[in-house]
Design an enzyme around this catalytic site. Structure first.
Site: not given
Ligand code: PEP
Ligand code: MG
Length: 763
Positions: A376, A483, A519, A641-642, A652, A689
């Site tokens: 956080h 996100r 998303r 990324n994925d 990753r 992205c």
């Protein structure tokens, strides 16, 4: 026999046991005796209470040596003779890592260092706990047993509780003489260079300020229990008032940040916490020691939790304890620390609300020990653009308040008390950086069109309302990836529909009519919330995550869709489904959305003007089936990324793998080209992205493949715009096409050469 005395294990631990032990420790310290005698009495008391045949105390000496100062159970002649270097043997490892070390068979441990003079041959089980005060390791408490057995959590907790008190006593100067203490101080004044990990980019030059300031000296044991109980009561009352005031003064914070603050309130009013503090005071401790004691126990318990969310809550509790300590020491209720004008805040741990409480203008940089890219506090630091590094277990041990410190958020380097040349070179680096920033800001309204006239859209990634100020400064054309799961991860429980709706509305307001692609919560994998009951998975990145969770748990997705529909009334709404693998999963998600739309319609509630859905292409399965997926949605978004992770079968999160597999691999680029072509054939817009686009070379190559829409981290918007305005997209596409068949692992160097020769700005 090598062990002086053996004792059958007996009880005495547990809540009551600890209370008795603390009383005995009190008596041992209060006795009129020399420092050595007191220490020996302490080891005796501890050994007789905890199920240990050996109890030893090692204290830190000059050159960071750890010297056996007292023992119950090892040979007496080893006292003041046995020394271990920092990091040497199990004791050295405990000191260096500042973490407890438990092993059932010490001689088999790779770090074990045999010391014949101690006579520890028959001992197998080992439990070592560091004595830490104000972040500095003062020594190590060791418990040993002959039998190879595992110490229970309760025993480890008890040892940690004892270690906290021992550290207090050691710091009071009663166990080390003045000369020895001065020697330790001397070591703290050399220039030091340590390498950690980058968390938030940027260079910061300033002076060290401890987030957890050295605890003011205080007595360990109560002289008058009733007085201490009263002090505790008043401290707790003041604490609640201060927490309420903090929440009231942050009334402008919304969404996730607000929820974080609310969890503080819950803890501050927690009955169980108060009861345990009171019990500690009634066992004979001062109010301050009770706070340290209970906080130590909480930390011990929560550190053992595997769940990152629970560990995050530990930071909240730590924060409250620090506040309470400050109040007990007579500081004002509004207890934010006075910082130097150029503070490099150094913390073992830090909660996001704590960071928000400081005067932002004074913070140059952050060094936080226990933190990750998804913590956080990281999210807040990134939003506030404070360079941040991590990865130093012993930094608090090397730096003193007020020392000059440089942190390099790009490389992860930290320089403590830097020499003048190092300082000079970082000043230059910093100047260059701010010149660059200013230049990018001045270019933010320039059209994002390539030299040969191709329009490219650059949108920005976000996840919290706190990210939104960058939106304007960066000059992004929208939020290409919001996100939403971050709100789910920060809250204490599943965010209510109203809280979700509030956040989405706020983001839409801040986007001022520019598109925002929300998303739906991409939970699972490493993004797991404590309230989500889930089994342990060997391979969570390929486990129950993303859309898989969403369709299995409509109770999660449907309220979120409701919140999105409500927030976007009268405006355009873009919804993106993460990690699509099977067509059926996407169909199910779309079905749930249709149902929510119908629900609103039938109850006469207004709707967004347009509702567009998108599928995230992040698995080879979805890329392969794009011709079947694309007609079902309005747009597609490649999650690079994925997708790269699953294309290369390479984690990753692993730096090793990142270095091994370059997205500029001709095979991967060819695969992406196929995806771009499939989307084009289906007539559906595609955006890309993924953090890879922060790299100018990769961004250029993607334009060469025909990608026209990107969503990138805020800091990448400026450099990307500058690069594409100097790029001839057609020439690059022609250059790239034949090279997609090449066998090399990466086209990076060749591409760099081509772009440099063609005057493209890639740095
Ligand atoms: C991606 O996978 O590229 C992506 C954008 O999603 P995330 O990084 O949140 O998994
Ligand atoms: Mg992803």
């Amino acid at each position: 026999m090598s062990i002086e005395k053996t004792r059958p294990p007996h009880g005495g631990h547990g809540e009551r046991g600890i209370t008795v032990l603390l009383r005995r420790m009190h008596d041992a310290v209060a006795e009129e005796a020399s420092a050595q005698e007191r220490l020996d009495n302490l080891t005796k008391v501890i050994a007789s209470h905890i199920v240990a045949e050996v109890c030893s105390i090692y204290l830190r000496r000059k050159g960071d040596d750890l010297e056996l100062y007292s023992t119950q159970g090892l040979k007496r002649e080893a006292v003041h003779k046995t020394r271990l270097k920092w990091g040497e043997g199990l004791v050295g490892v405990v000191a260096k890592t500042q973490r407890p070390l438990v092993t059932a068979d010490a001689p088999l441990h790779p770090a074990f260092a045999y010391r014949p003079e101690t006579g520890e041959d028959p001992l197998h089980s080992f439990l070592g706990v560091p004595l830490i005060r104000s972040g500095k390791v003062l020594g190590v408490l060791v418990l040993q047993n002959k039998a190879a057995r595992r110490y229970t959590d309760e025993e480890i907790g008890a040892a940690q509780a004892v270690a906290i008190l021992l550290a207090e006593v050691a710091a009071s100067g009663e166990l080390l003489d003045k000369r020895e203490t001065a020697e330790v101080g001397e070591m703290l004044h050399r220039p030091e260079h340590i390498k950690g990990e980058s968390i938030v980019q940027g260079v910061a030059i300033g002076h060290a300020a401890f987030h957890e300031p050295p605890t003011p000296k205080h007595r360990v044991f109560a002289e008058n229990v009733a007085v201490e109980a009263q002090r505790l009561e008043k401290g707790l009352d003041d604490l609640r008032v201060s927490v309420d005031a903090m929440i009231a003064s942050n009334a402008n914070l919304s969404g996730v940040s607000r929820e974080v603050l609310e969890t503080y309130r819950l803890f501050a009013y927690d009955r169980g916490w108060k009861d345990r503090l009171r019990a500690a005071v009634f066992s004979g401790l001062t109010a301050e020691s009770a706070v340290e004691q209970i906080n130590g126990e909480n930390r011990a318990r929560m550190m053992r939790a595997r769940d990152p969310y629970l560990r995050e809550r530990m930071h909240d509790l730590d924060d409250l304890s620090h506040r309470l300590m400050r109040l007990l020491s007579g500081e004002t209720a509004d207890s934010t620390r006075e910082l130097p004008e150029d503070a490099i805040l150094i913390a073992r741990i830090m909660g996001p609300a704590e960071l928000l409480e400081y005067d932002r203008a004074k913070i140059r940089g952050l060094v936080v020990d226990e933190v990750s890219a998804t913590s956080h506090v990281t999210i807040v630091a990134r939003a506030l653009e404070i360079p941040m590094v991590t990865g130093f277990t012993d930094i608090l041990d090397m730096v003193e308040e007020g020392d000059a410190v440089i942190i390099d958020g790009q490389s992860g380097d930290v320089h403590i008390r830097p020499t003048s040349d190092v300082l000079e070179s970082y000043r230059e680096k910093q100047e260059l950086q701010s010149e660059r920033q200013a230049a990018f800001a001045s270019e933010r309204d320039l059209p994002t069109v390539t030299k040969d006239g191709k329009e490219i859209a650059i949108l920005m990634n976000a996840g919290l309302a706190l990210d939104m100020p960058h939106f304007k400064t960066a000059g992004a054309q929208g939020i290409g990836l919001f996100r939403t799961e971050l709100q789910f991860l920060i809250g204490q429980q599943l965010p209510r529909v109203s809280a979700q709706e509030r956040l989405y509305r706020e983001v839409l307001d801040l986007a001022e009519g520019k598109p925002v692609v929300f998303r739906t919560a991409d939970l699972g994998g490493d993004k797991s919330a404590a309230y989500m009951k889930r089994g342990v998975e060997g391979n969570p990145a390929m486990g129950w995550r993303g859309l898989r969770i969403a369709v299995d748990r409509p109770g999660l997705l449907r309220p979120q869709l409701r919140a999105l529909l409500g927030a976007a009334v009268g405006r355009e709404l873009y919804i993106l489904f993460p990690l699509v693998t099977l067509v059926a999963e996407l169909d199910r998600a779309c079905e749930l959305l249709d149902r929510e739309i119908e629900r609103r319609k039938s109850s006469g509630k207004p709707l967004p003007t347009i509702i567009k859905t998108g599928a995230m292409i992040e698995t080879p399965a979805a890329a392969w089936r794009l011709d079947v997926i694309a007609p079902r949605v309005d747009f597609v978004s490649v999650g690079g990324n994925d997708l790269a992770q699953f294309y290369f079968a390479a984690d990753r999160e692993s730096t090793q793998m990142n270095q091994r597999f370059d997205p500029l691999n001709p095979g991967f680029l060819g695969f992406l080209k196929l995806v771009v072509e499939k989307a084009k054939a289906a007539g559906k817009p595609l955006s890309y992205c993924g953090e890879q686009v922060s790299d100018r070379l990769t961004a250029a190559a993607l334009i060469g493949l025909g990608v026209e829409r990107f969503s990138v981290p805020a800091t990448a918007v400026g450099p990307f715009r500058r690069m594409l305005r100097s790029l001839d997209a057609g020439a690059l596409a022609n250059w790239l096409e034949p090279r997609l068949q090449r066998p090399e692992s990466s086209l990076r160097e060749e591409l760099r050469k081509f772009l440099t020769e063609n005057g493209v700005t890639i740095d």
